[in-house]
Every structure is written in C-alpha cells, then in structure tokens.
Design a protein around this motif. Structure first.
Motif, PDB file in Angstrom:
ATOM      1  N   LEU A 182       0.829  -1.201   0.000  1.00  0.00           N
ATOM      2  CA  LEU A 182       0.000   0.000   0.000  1.00  0.00           C
ATOM      3  C   LEU A 182       0.867   1.255   0.000  1.00  0.00           C
ATOM      4  O   LEU A 182       0.575   2.225  -0.726  1.00  0.00           O
ATOM      5  CB  LEU A 182      -0.931  -0.015   1.217  1.00  0.00           C
ATOM      6  N   CYS A 183       1.924   1.256   0.786  1.00  0.00           N
ATOM      7  CA  CYS A 183       2.855   2.395   0.775  1.00  0.00           C
ATOM      8  C   CYS A 183       3.429   2.615  -0.622  1.00  0.00           C
ATOM      9  O   CYS A 183       3.472   3.740  -1.130  1.00  0.00           O
ATOM     10  CB  CYS A 183       3.990   2.155   1.767  1.00  0.00           C
ATOM     11  N   LEU A 184       3.871   1.530  -1.230  1.00  0.00           N
ATOM     12  CA  LEU A 184       4.469   1.632  -2.560  1.00  0.00           C
ATOM     13  C   LEU A 184       3.428   2.080  -3.590  1.00  0.00           C
ATOM     14  O   LEU A 184       3.719   2.894  -4.473  1.00  0.00           O
ATOM     15  CB  LEU A 184       5.064   0.279  -2.950  1.00  0.00           C
ATOM     16  N   ALA A 185       2.206   1.574  -3.465  1.00  0.00           N
ATOM     17  CA  ALA A 185       1.134   1.961  -4.395  1.00  0.00           C
ATOM     18  C   ALA A 185       0.839   3.455  -4.309  1.00  0.00           C
ATOM     19  O   ALA A 185       0.603   4.113  -5.328  1.00  0.00           O
ATOM     20  CB  ALA A 185      -0.127   1.159  -4.093  1.00  0.00           C
ATOM     21  N   VAL A 258       9.161   1.232   5.205  1.00  0.00           N
ATOM     22  CA  VAL A 258       8.209   0.119   5.144  1.00  0.00           C
ATOM     23  C   VAL A 258       8.519  -0.907   6.231  1.00  0.00           C
ATOM     24  O   VAL A 258       9.609  -0.918   6.806  1.00  0.00           O
ATOM     25  CB  VAL A 258       8.243  -0.550   3.751  1.00  0.00           C
ATOM     26  N   ASN A 259       7.538  -1.787   6.458  1.00  0.00           N
ATOM     27  CA  ASN A 259       7.696  -2.798   7.517  1.00  0.00           C
ATOM     28  C   ASN A 259       7.832  -4.209   6.949  1.00  0.00           C
ATOM     29  O   ASN A 259       7.563  -5.186   7.656  1.00  0.00           O
ATOM     30  CB  ASN A 259       6.517  -2.726   8.492  1.00  0.00           C
ATOM     31  N   PRO A 273      16.592 -14.130  10.087  1.00  0.00           N
ATOM     32  CA  PRO A 273      16.986 -12.842  10.683  1.00  0.00           C
ATOM     33  C   PRO A 273      17.506 -11.833   9.662  1.00  0.00           C
ATOM     34  O   PRO A 273      17.433 -10.632   9.883  1.00  0.00           O
ATOM     35  CB  PRO A 273      18.082 -13.237  11.679  1.00  0.00           C
ATOM     36  N   ARG A 274      18.034 -12.358   8.547  1.00  0.00           N
ATOM     37  CA  ARG A 274      18.565 -11.460   7.520  1.00  0.00           C
ATOM     38  C   ARG A 274      17.519 -11.062   6.489  1.00  0.00           C
ATOM     39  O   ARG A 274      17.777 -10.223   5.629  1.00  0.00           O
ATOM     40  CB  ARG A 274      19.729 -12.162   6.803  1.00  0.00           C
ATOM     41  N   TYR A 275      16.349 -11.655   6.578  1.00  0.00           N
ATOM     42  CA  TYR A 275      15.355 -11.505   5.511  1.00  0.00           C
ATOM     43  C   TYR A 275      14.850 -10.073   5.352  1.00  0.00           C
ATOM     44  O   TYR A 275      14.780  -9.554   4.234  1.00  0.00           O
ATOM     45  CB  TYR A 275      14.169 -12.438   5.773  1.00  0.00           C
ATOM     46  N   ALA A 276      14.478  -9.411   6.440  1.00  0.00           N
ATOM     47  CA  ALA A 276      13.834  -8.097   6.341  1.00  0.00           C
ATOM     48  C   ALA A 276      14.695  -7.101   5.571  1.00  0.00           C
ATOM     49  O   ALA A 276      14.233  -6.464   4.617  1.00  0.00           O
ATOM     50  CB  ALA A 276      13.514  -7.565   7.734  1.00  0.00           C
ATOM     51  N   ALA A 294      11.783   0.116   8.371  1.00  0.00           N
ATOM     52  CA  ALA A 294      11.416   0.879   9.567  1.00  0.00           C
ATOM     53  C   ALA A 294      12.294   0.466  10.742  1.00  0.00           C
ATOM     54  O   ALA A 294      12.589  -0.722  10.921  1.00  0.00           O
ATOM     55  CB  ALA A 294       9.943   0.648   9.902  1.00  0.00           C
ATOM     56  N   PRO A 295      12.721   1.411  11.564  1.00  0.00           N
ATOM     57  CA  PRO A 295      13.622   1.075  12.677  1.00  0.00           C
ATOM     58  C   PRO A 295      12.954   0.242  13.758  1.00  0.00           C
ATOM     59  O   PRO A 295      13.613  -0.509  14.454  1.00  0.00           O
ATOM     60  CB  PRO A 295      14.045   2.452  13.213  1.00  0.00           C
TER      61      PRO A 295
END
Length: 508
Positions: A182-185, A258-259, A273-276, A294-295
């Motif tokens: 949605l953010c990207l859209a 983004v999350n 753990p490295r995926y995000a 996002a932090p």
C-alpha cells in the motif's frame, strides 16, 4: 459455490434484453462452466478453470460484495503487490529458503503480471473488506502462484508443485506484505497527481503573464477592497498550487519507510533474521524507490500516521482547489448580472429550460471531487484511530479512500487545466469599469489626502453613485495630473508610499 457466483466473479454481466422466460419463472438451460476443485479450512470449492485466483479469493468475493470495486481497479496497488512478492522470492532464494526453480517461476510470473494489464481482472476481491487486507494478499498469492505454475508447465491449481502460501507468501504475513504494498502503491499513484498539479500551476502562471496589465478591483468579504491586477490574482493561484506540490512530495516520502519483514506483529516470526533488510533492498531495486526498513517494526506494523498525514495533504489540495474554483465561478458570473471579469470557455448547454445559458461546469465538478476527497480524509482518520494493539485492521478502507482520492484529484485537475484554465479570457473593459466605479480607490489616496478625508469622499461617492475621482476633482483636492499619478497601475498594485508624504487638506 453456485454457478451464479462463478459467473459473477469471472466477468461482470453485459447489458442484455430482458429474458421473458426468466420473467415468467421458467428454467433456462445454461452452459456449464469448466471448473477445478480447491480446498481450504472450510472445505472444497469449485473454481473456474481459467481463473488465476483460487479458493481464498473466492471466499472473499462471497463475503465482501461491498463496493463493487475490485482491487484490480487500482493498477498501482496490483503492481506494488507483485513487486513485494517478487522481492520476497529473491530474498528467500538468496537465503536458501526457496528453491531456485520456484523462485525463478515466481519472479517471472511477477514480471508478467506487473506488465500485462490483462491480469488486472484477476484481482477480483472487493477493495473494502474485513481481515486487515488478508483477502487482498491471498488474491495476490494465488494469481502469482498460478501464473508461475503455468510458466513451469503445470496446470493451475497444482499447488503441490508451487504453493500460494508456503512459497509465494514465504516469510510474509498480510500484516507486513499488504501495508508495504500500500505504501508503494501510494508513491506510484502520487506521481500522476504531482504531474497534474505541475501542469495546472504552469497554466495559471501563463494566465498571470497574459493578464499582468489588467487592472481590476480586489475584494475582501465579497466587498470592494483595493485595486490589483488580474495577473496578480492568477499568480497567487500558481503559487498556492506550487506549494501543494512540495507538501505532497514531502508526505509521499514518508511511505519510503516500510515494515516488510515484520511478519505478523513486527517480531519477524517465521523469517530468517537477515530476511527483512534483504527483502527491502530487493524491493527498492525492483521499484526504483529509495525504500528503507522501519527502525521499529512493531511500531511500524500498528501505526497509520503516515496515511493520516498524506490524506490530510490531499484534503488540503482539495480545499484549495475548491476555493480557486469558487473564485473562478464568481469572477465569471453573469454574463450581464454578475462580476463578468473573466470568461470561462463554454463547455456545454446549461439548461433545458433557459436557452443560451452556459454554466461553469468544470469548476463545479472539481469542487464536488474536492468534497469527496474531504470525506475520504475523515474516513481515513476514523480508520486510523480504530487501530488496536499490534495491528490496524482497517487498512483496506484507508487504501481504498486514498487511492480513490488520488485518482479523482488527478482526473479533476487535468480536466480543470485542459477544459477551463487554458481557455480563460479577461474582459479588460469590464475589469477597468469596476475599478473606476469602486470606492476602493480611496485607499490608494489615503496617504495623500488622509483617512478622514478619504472616508468622507467614499461616503459621498457611495451616496451619490458617483466615481471617487470625479468628486476629488470637483472639490479641488488634487489636480487631474496629481490624481493620475496617484492612480497609476504601479502605484495602486504594489508598495509605493514614500516617506514624508504630505497629507493634502480639503479645499475650504
């Protein structure tokens, strides 16, 4: 599932003559639709054999016959969804979680769906839905999976070879995949609006230049104020639109955070753990947008602040556009009994009873769009406020409202530019006559004659229905040359009072 449900989902019914046999209640033989069988936790269901969506999408179509507007109505959202799936497949492949054959098929399918508009009609879930966007995510998973299966030489629905959830949705939850999409859209959809605003601003600037020497009366509270030029009036419209472009870009930039990788609530459960970080890098590369992770993913998963702010900017644009359109309608009012300072291009006959009447239909429709956008902003506000704990379940309506506002605003602004502003003409004689007849001229004379004298002249001009200049000359307060100097265009429409100006005394 009934045949009627299948028919409704496959394609909307076309206009057709009334079938008298149906009206009479007699049964009609209908051709059978080829189907395939799929199952979910509720049991088996028949899916049209040629559909790329599957059983989860079917349940959503049956559950949410709300607006009649499917998510495929928003190409930016579809594109963003498949880019998220593509980025996830790349990240999972690099991490060794997704076999290369499956990852390659998913990537190729995503490329195909993103570029081929014929896939839009496979995104059939209603834009307004329960479940925090789960149905939208399921729809995307199934379309991507079945397109990938075909590319692998498999039949649609052969999920043992490639699964919509286990493979396409790997390391994802609706709660991170959908908000990210949605953010990207919204970033994608804001670009045409920026372009439309730029063109409108340019059109107003062109008119400002064209009307730079058209003297007219300014108004406050719909009462005569002081002189200005029509060019200055239109240049103000140019400036206010340019400001909105800056605010829109600033608000859209918030969506670059983004999350993706947060999965269910922000803890990243069921992901490497490295995926995000890796998935966001891939998504940034695929989308061409400078996205960042996002932090705090728990905060990012539940917070809707960026959507509220962005919607507020759209409301601001709508409010200012409607105000401008109100001005244009007033300035063009008439043709004989109104302001009549400008002429809007005639677009269509305005009345079925009054021959020759032409209405300002373009500014009118823009104002109505503005009211819809303002209403959508309130809806977005309420949806954002309704979030609870680690998730806001009302993202679909937030997305629907903002994407619809973006589309309507873009279309309305483009229409306003092309079918109204570009064709506006000034009635120079009318503008000048209103200035000459206005008591607002006395304001330009106040530094010379003094406030008290000008108040008396204004009252006399109003009571006697005479021009201010005529009374000043009659009372010998100024010579004709002095009066002409004071009432010059450059004197009345910009700062011009000189230090030490002598206040004239009325002639005894």
């Amino acid at each position: 599932m009934t045949e009627n449900t299948i028919e409704r989902v496959v394609s909307p019914p076309e206009e057709a003559p009334v079938n008298l046999a149906l009206v009479a209640g007699r049964s009609i033989d209908r051709p059978r639709i080829a189907t395939r069988s799929e199952h979910d936790l509720l049991g088996e269901a028949e899916i049209p054999a040629d559909a790329y969506w599957g059983v989860h999408t079917l349940r959503a179509v049956e559950n949410f016959p709300i607006t009649g507007i499917p998510i495929g109505h928003f190409p930016e959202l579809v594109r963003a969804l498949v880019l998220v799936k593509q980025a996830a497949a790349r990240a999972n492949r690099r991490l060794g979680q997704l076999p290369a054959e499956k990852a390659e098929a998913i990537e190729r399918a995503c490329d195909l769906i993103a570029k081929d508009t014929r896939f839009l009609n496979q995104f059939v879930v209603d834009a307004v839905q329960g479940g925090a966007g789960t149905s939208t995510n399921m729809n995307a998973n199934e379309v991507v999976a079945n397109a990938a299966l075909e590319l692998m030489g498999r039949r649609r629905g052969d999920y043992a070879a490639l699964h919509p959830i286990d493979d396409v949705n790997m390391a994802q939850s609706t709660n991170d995949a959908y908000p990210t999409a949605l953010c990207l859209a919204l970033i994608f959809a804001s670009e045409p609006l920026v372009q439309a605003l730029q063109e409108l601003a340019f059109a107003f600037k062109a008119k400002a230049v064209e009307f730079f020497d058209v003297l007219k009366i300014g108004r406050t509270q719909l009462q005569d104020a002081v002189p200005m030029t029509l060019g200055q009036e239109f240049d103000a419209y140019h400036t206010t639109i340019k400001e909105d472009i800056d605010r829109l870009r600033e608000a859209a930039a918030l969506f670059r955070e983004v999350n993706l990788g947060a999965t269910a609530i922000g803890t990243g459960i069921n992901s490497d753990p490295r995926y995000a970080s890796l998935a966001v890098v891939e998504l940034a590369r695929l989308s061409g947008q400078p996205l960042i992770l996002a932090p705090n993913l728990i905060e990012a998963t539940s917070d809707m602040g960026a959507f509220v702010l962005f919607s507020g900017v759209l409301k601001r644009i709508a409010v200012k556009l409607s105000k401008i359109c109100n001005d244009l309608r007033l300035l063009a009012s008439g043709p004989r009994a109104g302001f009549g300072e400008i002429h809007l291009p005639p677009m269509q006959a305005g009345s079925t009873i009054m021959p020759g009447k032409v209405n300002p239909v373009i500014p009118e429709v823009v104002s109505q769009v503005a009211y819809l956008v303002i209403g959508h902003d309130l809806t977005v506000t309420m949806c954002a406020e309704a979030g609870q704990l680690q998730l806001n379940a009302f993202g679909p309506t937030i997305g629907y409202c903002i994407l619809t506002s973006l589309r309507m605003l873009t279309a309305a602004i483009d229409t306003l530019t092309r079918r109204c502003v570009n064709g506006i003409e000034a009635d120079r004689a009318r503008c000048l006559s209103l200035v000459e007849d206005s008591i607002g001229l006395v304001t330009a004379l106040a530094p010379v004659l003094g406030y008290e004298t000008c108040s008396r002249i204004a009252r006399r001009a109003l009571d006697e229905g005479r021009p201010v200049a005529e009374i000043i000359l009659e009372e010998h307060l100024l010579t004709e040359t002095q009066l002409t100097d004071v009432l010059k265009l450059e004197t009345m429409t910009r700062p011009s009072r000189m230090a030490g100006a002598v206040v004239a005394k009325p002639k005894e």
